[in-house]
Design an enzyme around this catalytic site. Sequence first.
Site, mmCIF file in Angstrom:
data_model
loop_
_atom_site.group_PDB
_atom_site.id
_atom_site.type_symbol
_atom_site.label_atom_id
_atom_site.label_comp_id
_atom_site.label_asym_id
_atom_site.label_seq_id
_atom_site.Cartn_x
_atom_site.Cartn_y
_atom_site.Cartn_z
ATOM 1 N N CYS A 159 0.414 -1.246 0.588
ATOM 2 C CA CYS A 159 0.070 0.217 0.079
ATOM 3 C C CYS A 159 1.059 1.248 -0.205
ATOM 4 C CB CYS A 159 -0.905 0.093 1.378
ATOM 5 S SG CYS A 159 -2.420 1.462 1.171
ATOM 6 N N CYS A 161 -6.443 -2.649 6.906
ATOM 7 C CA CYS A 161 -7.577 -1.917 7.090
ATOM 8 C C CYS A 161 -9.171 -2.690 5.736
ATOM 9 C CB CYS A 161 -7.181 -1.106 5.976
ATOM 10 S SG CYS A 161 -7.104 -1.360 4.452
#
Length: 380
Positions: A106, A202
């Site tokens: 990410c 997440c």
Amino acid sequence: MKEKEKIIVAMSGGVDSAVAAGLLMEAGYDVIGVNLRTWEYEAPACDTTKKSCCSPEDIRDARDVGLSLNIPFYVIKMEKVFGERVIDRFISDYKDGRTPNPCVECNTFVKFGALFEQAKKLGIDKIATGHYARVIEVDGRYAIRNAVDMKKNQTYYLYGLSQDNIKNTVFPLGEMDKSEVREIAKRMGLPVAEKPESQEICFIPENDYRSFLKKKGMEFTPGFFKLASGQIIGKHQGKEGFTIGQRKGLGIAWKNPLYVLSIEDDGTVVLGEEEETVSESFVLEEITYQALAPLALGQSMEMKVQIRYRSAPVHCKVTSLGETWKVNFLEDVKSVTPGQSATFYPTNGDYLFAGGIIQKGSITRKIKSNVEVQRESVPI
């Protein structure tokens, strides 16, 4: 009057990125806040009592911080690149017997890679984040340097950044500790001053990655537990539910605790006692160089290596095999895990030389088999 330099601040909705934005305003920057929408959230994942990140609640918090600081704030849709670069790899790695590190992917491809692309479209050169890290220039090359607060240091997750991205990134919190950041947030009157830290991946509610994989249609591969000697000692319902070094949740009764040593393509999960988890070497792939210039084929060098986020770097010797490295430990290291990241530092330095991925099938262990078979305990 000189025009203020524009800078984009990636605002997650947490206290760290909020303070980073506030400090840059105080330093005279023209701050633009952005939140990266990376995931389409289902209702259970939006439970505001959970300590996740990047959720709808976090977007609202980031927007509230923007209003509090009186800065422009935008939400940028990143679902496509996040899905391709982070989630797809997360799934394929588990399917292939590797343990992925989605936060590294990410940072490399979304929070920095894709965000810099957006910034350049707007004619903005610099971005900032709330990461605990610093930037250093070494012999004409840029590198991520450890933060002052080593309890929060995040260099391990930032090895994938390019030279240009490092050069144009600002880390306002690199010289601070967390308690100081909290105090600054209170002084600034930021609405997230007391917000808890995020603790989950997440897109994985409750940190239950097995349920996530099943929802994505992955079929788990059942197989056998066996010792490194080859002795079969039990069955399991899916190799995708295990990771190297795992001790709990194996469902095997033994006189001493057993650990996962390796995960085979045919579904076999190899187990051993703790001393068998000690590794001698591994091969590093997908290398990104930072302060260190690329090594020539056959070139060797001693440095320090960190094989997981919370572990301390240990001494090692690396030898370039071309596009990969052979890494030999000079100290005992347990449970080296394929698919995880390894970061490298000078033997007496606090900045990144390079980083990469631990290659599947490349790990050698000191002890091949040390477990006596207990036939009466075999639950087949």
